[in-house]
Design an enzyme around this catalytic site. Structure first.
Site, mmCIF file in Angstrom:
data_model
loop_
_atom_site.group_PDB
_atom_site.id
_atom_site.type_symbol
_atom_site.label_atom_id
_atom_site.label_comp_id
_atom_site.label_asym_id
_atom_site.label_seq_id
_atom_site.Cartn_x
_atom_site.Cartn_y
_atom_site.Cartn_z
ATOM 1 N N LYS A 112 21.553 -38.402 -51.455
ATOM 2 C CA LYS A 112 20.552 -37.346 -51.227
ATOM 3 C C LYS A 112 19.151 -37.815 -51.578
ATOM 4 O O LYS A 112 18.189 -37.470 -50.903
ATOM 5 C CB LYS A 112 20.902 -36.099 -52.055
ATOM 6 C CG LYS A 112 22.079 -35.336 -51.501
ATOM 7 C CD LYS A 112 22.114 -33.912 -52.031
ATOM 8 C CE LYS A 112 23.308 -33.160 -51.490
ATOM 9 N NZ LYS A 112 23.480 -31.840 -52.096
ATOM 10 N N LYS A 195 30.972 -37.363 -42.464
ATOM 11 C CA LYS A 195 31.589 -36.046 -42.679
ATOM 12 C C LYS A 195 30.725 -34.976 -42.005
ATOM 13 O O LYS A 195 29.500 -35.149 -41.882
ATOM 14 C CB LYS A 195 31.745 -35.763 -44.180
ATOM 15 C CG LYS A 195 30.438 -35.504 -44.898
ATOM 16 C CD LYS A 195 30.633 -34.928 -46.299
ATOM 17 C CE LYS A 195 29.250 -34.699 -46.918
ATOM 18 N NZ LYS A 195 29.250 -34.183 -48.253
ATOM 19 N N LYS A 198 25.889 -29.710 -42.841
ATOM 20 C CA LYS A 198 24.855 -28.839 -42.250
ATOM 21 C C LYS A 198 23.599 -29.623 -41.902
ATOM 22 O O LYS A 198 22.802 -29.180 -41.085
ATOM 23 C CB LYS A 198 24.509 -27.709 -43.221
ATOM 24 C CG LYS A 198 23.952 -28.226 -44.534
ATOM 25 C CD LYS A 198 23.576 -27.125 -45.478
ATOM 26 C CE LYS A 198 22.985 -27.670 -46.765
ATOM 27 N NZ LYS A 198 23.845 -28.580 -47.525
HETATM 28 P P1 TYM Z 1 29.444 -27.749 -50.996
HETATM 29 O O1 TYM Z 1 28.718 -26.441 -51.075
HETATM 30 O O2 TYM Z 1 28.727 -28.914 -50.411
HETATM 31 O O3 TYM Z 1 30.776 -27.569 -50.164
HETATM 32 C C1 TYM Z 1 31.747 -26.582 -50.436
HETATM 33 C C2 TYM Z 1 33.139 -27.124 -50.242
HETATM 34 O O4 TYM Z 1 33.304 -27.604 -48.907
HETATM 35 C C3 TYM Z 1 33.845 -28.921 -48.926
HETATM 36 N N1 TYM Z 1 33.332 -29.667 -47.756
HETATM 37 C C4 TYM Z 1 34.117 -30.334 -46.894
HETATM 38 N N2 TYM Z 1 35.453 -30.528 -46.841
HETATM 39 C C5 TYM Z 1 35.949 -31.260 -45.818
HETATM 40 N N3 TYM Z 1 35.161 -31.812 -44.852
HETATM 41 C C6 TYM Z 1 33.825 -31.637 -44.847
HETATM 42 N N4 TYM Z 1 33.080 -32.162 -43.873
HETATM 43 C C7 TYM Z 1 33.244 -30.879 -45.911
HETATM 44 N N5 TYM Z 1 31.970 -30.527 -46.226
HETATM 45 C C8 TYM Z 1 32.047 -29.785 -47.352
HETATM 46 C C9 TYM Z 1 33.342 -29.530 -50.225
HETATM 47 O O5 TYM Z 1 34.155 -30.599 -50.631
HETATM 48 C C10 TYM Z 1 33.412 -28.344 -51.158
HETATM 49 O O6 TYM Z 1 34.713 -28.213 -51.711
HETATM 50 N N6 TYM Z 1 29.226 -29.630 -55.588
HETATM 51 C C11 TYM Z 1 29.898 -28.617 -54.787
HETATM 52 C C12 TYM Z 1 29.732 -27.212 -55.314
HETATM 53 C C13 TYM Z 1 30.188 -26.987 -56.715
HETATM 54 C C14 TYM Z 1 31.530 -26.981 -57.170
HETATM 55 C C15 TYM Z 1 31.444 -26.663 -58.567
HETATM 56 C C16 TYM Z 1 32.760 -27.220 -56.560
HETATM 57 C C17 TYM Z 1 29.393 -26.698 -57.780
HETATM 58 N N7 TYM Z 1 30.164 -26.489 -58.898
HETATM 59 C C18 TYM Z 1 32.604 -26.583 -59.339
HETATM 60 C C19 TYM Z 1 33.898 -27.137 -57.344
HETATM 61 C C20 TYM Z 1 33.813 -26.827 -58.720
HETATM 62 C C21 TYM Z 1 29.281 -28.676 -53.401
HETATM 63 O O7 TYM Z 1 28.173 -29.086 -53.217
HETATM 64 O O8 TYM Z 1 30.024 -28.117 -52.434
#
Ligand code: TYM
Length: 330
Positions: A112, A195, A198
């Protein structure tokens, strides 16, 4: 029941297919067998510059989408991260336990920050995974349903829990990642080596996209020149992606779906994938609109969920503070 915790960022107007198939689908299904805590992580969203009004409306829209997907706020504790100050409190203690070098090895920050330049990236973006660790540890969660891209953050969380326990005595639960193999990494429709995310909207299907837009994006999906439908995620990642999408949305095995389309061209495969996604997305969008039409009720449910989350988080912070030698006001 084992405890589950997971979160999603309110950084777009709509969740996308990767979010749903990689993680959110499992959030819904784990509700019957686990004590679930799910949240919208608005504190994580401000690690990059964010307009306050946009953040407010996306947080609410994200919460409504989770309800629309079937997260039941009676069964699960569904809340907004910033309404539970214990995350930030435990986050600080965890920052003091994390090595600078250890934090520097987190690949998400490297990715990022390289886009904008590391000089202008916030320190919050750098310590992001440590707050995520606190999110999980503060509920003493056993399992964390996420996509493949979160694996490194889960490893850090486990290391920090073990380190804390080793230094101060058994206090925190060491959690496990719950990653479902076939849909752990939904790939970008235009670039199947990346992957779905957005940040590249043409390769990303948002659940709240209009049906016509969904169809267009899927019909334009990049495949390959092999010309034969086979499930080979290495050699034919675009085709394998479409097969996994159909399998997941129609509750069938990938083998079964592959057998159905083997021998045919890519056209029918794309049509079937688009049909599955639209059939899912249409009622979903209607439900989200309904929920957003009653903001007072949405606020009530959101506040109740966050109250419930605080009750679960506060004892962990009290315990941790005591072990470390801090004093938490009662
Ligand atoms: P975030 O908001 O980017 O994404 C939410 C969830 O979607 C999954 N994901 C995907 N899975 C498969 N293929 C893809 N292309 C794909 N894009 C996104 C992510 O793996 C995620 O599970 N850091 C985390 C948010 C977070 C969190 C936490 C998660 C903050 N605190 C505590 C678990 C526990 C994040 O940015 O997810």
């Amino acid at each position: 029941m084992p405890r589950v915790l997971s979160g999603i960022q309110p950084t777009a107007d709509s969740f996308h297919l990767g979010n749903y198939l990689g993680a959110l689908r499992n959030w819904v299904s784990m509700q019957d067998t686990h004590d679930c805590f799910y949240m919208v992580v608005d504190l994580h969203a401000i690690t990059v510059p964010t307009d306050p009004e946009v953040l407010r409306s996306r947080t609410r829209a994200s919460y409504a989408q989770l309800l629309a997907l079937g997260i039941d706020p009676e069964l699960s504790t569904l809340f907004v991260q910033s309404q539970v100050p214990e995350h930030a409190e435990l986050g600080w203690v965890m920052q003091c336990l994390t090595g600078f070098g250890e934090a520097s090895r987190m690949t998400q920050f490297k990715d990022k920050s390289s886009r904008e330049g590391a000089e202008s990236a916030s320190v919050g973006l750098f310590t992001y995974p440590i707050l995520q660790a606190a999110d999980i540890l503060v509920y003493r969660a056993d399992e964390v349903p996420v996509g493949e891209d979160q694996r490194q953050h889960l490893e850090l969380t486990r290391d920090l829990a073990q380190r804390f326990n080793g230094r101060f005595g058994e206090t925190l639960v060491v959690p496990k990642a719950h990653i479902v193999k076939d849909t752990a990494r939904v790939v970008d429709l235009q670039d199947p080596t990346s992957k779905m995310s957005k940040s590249t909207p043409t390769g990303c299907v948002f659940l709240l996209d209009e049906p016509k837009v969904i169809e267009k994006k899927i019909k334009r999906a990049v495949t390959d020149s092999v010309g034969e439908v086979r499930h080979d995620p290495e050699g034919q990642p675009g085709v394998a992606n479409l097969l996994s999408v159909i399998a997941a949305l129609s509750d069938r095995s990938v083998e079964d779906v592959t057998a159905e389309f083997a021998g045919g061209g890519y056209g029918p495969l794309k049509t079937a994938a688009a049909d599955c996604v639209v059939a899912f997305a249409q009622p979903f969008a209607a439900r989200v609109a309904e929920l957003l039409a009653d903001p007072a009720e949405l606020d009530r449910v959101m506040d109740a969920g966050s109250q419930r989350a605080r009750m679960a988080a506060a004892p962990t912070v009290a315990d941790v503070y005591g072990k470390v030698g801090l004093r938490r006001p009662v």
